[in-house]
Design an enzyme around this catalytic site. Sequence first.
Site, mmCIF file in Angstrom:
data_model
loop_
_atom_site.group_PDB
_atom_site.id
_atom_site.type_symbol
_atom_site.label_atom_id
_atom_site.label_comp_id
_atom_site.label_asym_id
_atom_site.label_seq_id
_atom_site.Cartn_x
_atom_site.Cartn_y
_atom_site.Cartn_z
ATOM 1 N N GLU A 262 2.579 -7.220 -6.577
ATOM 2 C CA GLU A 262 2.761 -6.286 -7.684
ATOM 3 C C GLU A 262 2.764 -6.977 -9.041
ATOM 4 O O GLU A 262 2.255 -6.427 -10.019
ATOM 5 C CB GLU A 262 4.060 -5.496 -7.497
ATOM 6 N N HIS B 159 11.367 3.762 0.717
ATOM 7 C CA HIS B 159 10.236 4.671 0.531
ATOM 8 C C HIS B 159 10.688 5.939 -0.161
ATOM 9 O O HIS B 159 10.025 6.968 -0.073
ATOM 10 C CB HIS B 159 9.589 5.019 1.887
#
Lengths: 482, 358
Positions: B93, B163
Amino acid sequence: MAFCSKSSRNIINNLKSKLGLSRLMNRGSDGCLNKTNPDRFLPLITLPQLRNPDSYSHKTSHSFSSQRFQSTTSEPQFASVPNGEHNQELDFPGGKVVFSPEMRFLSESPCVYNNCYRVLDDNGQLISNSIFVQVSEKIAVKMYSSMATLQILDTIFFEAQRQGRISFYLTTIGEEAINIASAAALTSDDIVFPQYREPGVLLWRGFTLQEFANQCFGNKADYGKGRQMPIHYGSNKHNYFTVSSTIATQIPHAVGAAYSLKMDKKDACAVTYFGDGGTSEGDFHAALNFAAVTESPVIFICRNNGWAISTPTSDQFRSEGIAVRGQAYGVRSIRVDGNDALAMYSAVHAAREMAINEHRPVLIEAITYRVGHHSTSDDSTKYRPADEIEWWRMARDPVTRFRKWIETNGWWGSEAESQLRSSIRNQLLQAIQIAERAEKPPVNDLFTDVYDNIPSNLRDQEKLLRETINRHPEDYPADVPF
Amino acid sequence: MALRNIIGKRIGNGIGLVGRRSLSTATCDVENRNSKSMNLYSAINQALHLALETDPRAFVFGEDVSFGGVFRCTTGLADRFGKARVFNTPLCEQGIVGFGIGLAAMGNRAIAEIQFADYIYPAFDQIVNEAAKFRYRSGNQFNCGGLTIRAPYGAVGHGGHYHSQSPEAFFCHVPGIKVVIPRSPRQAKGLLLSCIRDPNPVVFFEPKWLYRLAVEEVPEHDYMLPLSEAEVIRQGSDITLVGWGAQLTIMEQACIEAEKDGISCELIDLKTLMPWDKETVEASVRKTGRVLISHEAPVTGGFGAEISASIVERCFLRLEAPVARVCGLDTPFPLVFEPFYMPSKNKVLDAIKATVDY
């Protein structure tokens, strides 16, 4: 996609293949990379590479090229495996493998030291049979003058900080050759992403002494509008992105910029600089990996100067320097004597050709020494011997070394020397005076450029601040207009 | 809990084009053109197609975007625009955002995908220290305004710690970036196009719960919805509710039930959290005298705290009751305990009544 362009062939013609790079790396039986064959380099940078169709069975997404170039180093790996019962290759999605019944660990070190490319000896004399890119008298003199200018800049600004006239400074002493020679080998279209010890690149490109001084004093002529500490230069007209204090964050930026240049088919590359300490940051690893995968024309220049503030390289990493890491990411790399301006120039020149013509990243590890303290907030005698510093300053000075070379060529002399130094000194002192007396940017500049337009919350805050300033003017510096 | 289909509502205030980089010729009136029923990921997909179609210097990249993405938001883009403009990145990322900043700094529109908002943190340094300050620190010589970071966020029913997160509050504390969260497919398409074309770096959080479940008529043409303009999506007079993203559906249900008890609720979709539209919220609070903020993120330090503090500062004398916050608990997002953690319709309803009865 040219893998051996006309200009590459010119380099081949200019260079002699005497570095003994013609043989390729084989892995020896003890797992040490260099045992049977000391050479593990590409055959002289730009020898034609075999065009192979992508031989990986899995779907690779090539962002640009439709064929993957295989360097000629990869083949012998398979050829050299000692005979086991099953000497076949197998395609896994993750890569081709050759099996072996022998359990061999790859050594943690390459067993012989990485060759460090140098062309001038310690006395500034050309080493015989050396391979380098020729530099004209004009360029060589400009290079030397710039290195000397950088030295003067550093000396005077450092003093200015000690006198309390600027708040902070950091010098580039000992690394002038890296700065200037690399800049000289680039074009003004190449996009630079510096760390903070590369003002020489900006100097080479034409940033004036006055512009340097303006930033250090944070006056209203500072392009950065007084927002950052001294030495955080930036100049869009010189394609030099603004310095930020954060370490290594610029490295992935350079990759994105390089990708853009490739997409625009520009005859330009991105170049980014960082120190040995910066190579420990995640952004370094992220960037090298991205550069390789995206096949971006970026040159990574590591100034391995031995110190990250007080941290010596032995506390920084245990790899054999930085250049070795390139191969781990699929990035071509070279280790260079960073204090040899001619070697730096040549290596960057070659790297630039490769980067642009072959759409690949290149890693250059420039070995040098940080002669100065980390910054004006540091006293490096606290963690390293003063005589070590002095030795590097005097005996291994890259500026003197280059001067000897240009003097040998009849391009420089002592009169030119003293003229240059006194002229630069006077110009700089004057620039500092002007910068110091100039007004600071207005308070309004505190609120602009956070976004492209000023949002309502900031307008409100500015209004409140102005009321506060009116009520309590004594709390605020007199030289910032509002 | 059953989600209502989100039906297109008349958008009362004018919708202007946003940002100087806009290439769209979209009109202000979203209603008058052909629309098609589609879900959130399709709407986002359409926005991305339009973004790449209208600007040859737009790129989409991130983990797994090439085959269409784990939520199908990037379906068809690689086939249509090619692998040079739509490509997978390594699993990194900080690299995705760092690369995106460099790409944007060269004048491109870099549309980066972070696979789940839960994984945005390695990029936090690049977002906060680099993207957000890029223009300011350079004295406006450079900017990375072309950067848009998209990430699915929020509860999905079974996501657990990693999540389900709603990390918007971290980014709302960073001057220099914008934070935008759509509530529905039609909003998402228009807002995303605005974000992409806005000359500032933007973080765009997409409520993953709504990717498939929210279905709405979405205009097929290129249109943009304004940033930093909150929208009153339900008029009322007794209490102002403020929220964003998927939570608005929950809040709307609470409003409908509260109506049965004679409580008239005004519901505001903030849409842009940074910089946020204080004026619209304040105007509503001046009308109702009561405010309730609801978000999935943990209550402490959540963005509701900023809204609350700001309203109290500016509307203190008008307030009839304390500002209520109905938010997630101060725990990591749990799996089995998700129904207990979430700011449910009944929690919101109870708080509405308590505030009105204060």
